[in-house]
Design an enzyme around this catalytic site. Structure first.
Site, PDB file in Angstrom:
ATOM      1  N   GLY A 268     -59.886  52.606   5.859  1.00  0.00           N
ATOM      2  CA  GLY A 268     -59.435  51.513   6.592  1.00  0.00           C
ATOM      3  C   GLY A 268     -60.683  51.104   7.144  1.00  0.00           C
TER       4      GLY A 268
ATOM      5  N   ARG B 258     -63.654  66.984   4.222  1.00  0.00           N
ATOM      6  CA  ARG B 258     -64.546  66.501   5.635  1.00  0.00           C
ATOM      7  C   ARG B 258     -65.015  67.246   6.832  1.00  0.00           C
ATOM      8  NH1 ARG B 258     -58.856  62.915   5.851  1.00  0.00           N
ATOM      9  NH2 ARG B 258     -59.829  60.518   4.783  1.00  0.00           N
TER      10      ARG B 258
ATOM     11  N   GLY C 241     -58.883  57.628   0.804  1.00  0.00           N
ATOM     12  CA  GLY C 241     -58.356  58.894   0.865  1.00  0.00           C
ATOM     13  C   GLY C 241     -57.887  58.796  -0.626  1.00  0.00           C
TER      14      GLY C 241
ATOM     15  N   LYS D 140     -50.976  50.814   0.195  1.00  0.00           N
ATOM     16  CA  LYS D 140     -51.268  49.488   1.122  1.00  0.00           C
ATOM     17  C   LYS D 140     -51.565  47.719   1.727  1.00  0.00           C
ATOM     18  CE  LYS D 140     -53.225  53.278   2.960  1.00  0.00           C
ATOM     19  NZ  LYS D 140     -54.503  54.075   2.946  1.00  0.00           N
TER      20      LYS D 140
END
Ligand code: ADP
Ligand code: MG
Length: 391
Positions: free
Chosen positions: A370, A38, A347, A195
């Site tokens: 997301g 990142r 991720g 999730k």
């Protein structure tokens, strides 16, 4: 749509106080950064501003600390050190920054974790105004947090004198819009992971857009449960069974949703546990599903082979465990080997991509999880919406 936002690359930056919101949320173990992906992604934006003699102030979050106190485990200090190495020039690090900081033209200062500040998550106006007061120009460059309405992503953009999009954010939005505008068919979405609740919600929107929905992880388990199969103690979202029934009945769209016919089950996730392959119709109330089975993987791979475009978010199973890695590995390898234009985000999905060494063969790797899902669902990302209003 992107023509409607101001761009950092078009603005006069020299001598200006430029706050750049990046996603520098690197995984850190025992004070060591374990992946600087990142940080590397953000380098070009930072360098661009430095070369134009901006006074660069970086904001980012790291992890999920409790608001209202600083917590060493979530400090961005190691990130400042690594950024200094990557930029080959010192990056200052400041713990107390909200009251204002001095930055020389052409230099970079990283502020401590925005999530230590009370009101960040709730997008508190007072906090957002204090952040905005740091700068003359605010640059939103963190795609992965653009789906969150928070003080450092949205509020600051509202109150900063000028708010614009950074090149990394623009590149990401461009790439994803291109895929979604006119995708080569069949368009296949592969959705897995843990999730469950938020990902199930995305499926109703995807059902009207994609040709096939390929499911794994807790999402597949919940859909299986909705067909009346006993999934035992598997991870599911018990409150969404009726919704899943509607989805399978085609109420939200015509995408076909092939369900697993076999799975890998075990009693738990201990290191020495053994997985057993079972047909889904043979499952009993003691089973826990941790992967799709080989017959299911073969069927899924047929869809992958025929696809024109693939959107992938979420592993098929608990790929971190050697007994439950096979489903995700086979899918990753099929996506990498196929001719389809492939996009992966998330991720853990990216951790799987890295683990299997298929990163080079995926057409586009999104930095968002997301945000990636919200974008392919067709939602407007709040941080992008503010930039449009401010343009
Ligand atoms: P991403 O980060 O790519 O969006 P998620 O965070 O939703 O993905 O889910 C990733 C996690 O899901 C992985 O850690 C994996 O172990 C877990 N997982 C996958 N399948 C199952 C399953 N059947 N039961 C429990 N956990 C699962
Ligand atoms: Mg995850």
């Amino acid at each position: 749509m992107l023509s409607a936002v101001k761009r950092m690359t078009e603005l006069e930056l020299s001598g200006k106080r430029v706050v750049i919101r990046e996603d520098l949320n690197a995984p850190i173990r025992d004070g060591e950064i374990t992946s600087d992906k990142r940080l590397r992604a953000a380098l070009r934006t930072i360098q661009f501003a430095v070369e134009r003699d901006a006074r660069v102030i970086l904001l980012s979050h790291l992890g999920r600390p409790a608001e209202g106190a600083s917590d060493g485990a979530f400090s961005l200090e190691p990130v400042a050190d690594r950024l200094s190495q990557l930029l080959t020039s010192p990056v200052m690090f400041v713990k107390d920054w909200l009251g204002g900081i001095e930055v020389e033209p052409g230099s970079v200062t990283l502020c401590e974790n925005v999530r230590f500040e009370t009101g960040e998550k709730a997008n508190d106006e007072v906090l957002a105004r204090r952040m905005a007061a740091l700068c003359e120009i605010f640059v939103m460059d963190a795609f992965a947090t653009a789906h969150r309405s928070q003080a450092s992503t949205c509020g600051i953009a509202r109150y900063a004198p000028v708010a614009c999009a950074g090149p990394l954010l623009i590149r990401e939005l461009d790439a994803l819009s291109k895929v979604l505008e006119n995708p080569a068919r069949p368009l296949v979405a592969v959705i897995g992971g843990a999730k469950v609740s938020s990902k199930l919600s995305v499926l109703s929107a995807l059902a009207g857009k994609v040709d096939q929905l390929i499911v794994g992880g807790g999402i597949a388990n919940t859909l299986l449960a909705a067909t009346g199969i006993d999934v035992g103690r598997s991870l599911i979202e018990p409150g969404r069974l009726d919704y899943c029934k509607s989805l399978l009945a085609g109420k939200f769209g015509a995408a076909s949703i092939p369900l697993p016919t076999d799975v890998v089950v075990a009693n738990g996730l201990e290191r020495d546990t053994h997985g057993t392959i079972k047909l889904t119709r043979d499952l009993t109330n003691d089973d826990m599903i941790f992967d799709i089975g080989p017959e299911t993987a073969a069927g899924y791979c047929d869809y992958i082979d025929r696809a024109g475009t693939i959107l992938w978010n979420g592993p098929m199973g608990v790929f971190e465990h050697p007994e439950f890695v096979h489903g995700t590995r086979r899918m990753a390898e099929a996506i990498a080997a196929g001719k389809a234009f492939s996009v992966a985000g998330g991720g853990d999905t990216l951790a799987a991509v890295e683990q299997f060494g298929v990163g080079e063969a995926i057409s586009y790797i999104s930095t968002g999880g997301g945000a990636f899902l919200d974008f392919i669902e067709g939602k407007e990302l709040p941080a992008v919406a503010v930039l449009k209003e401010r343009a």
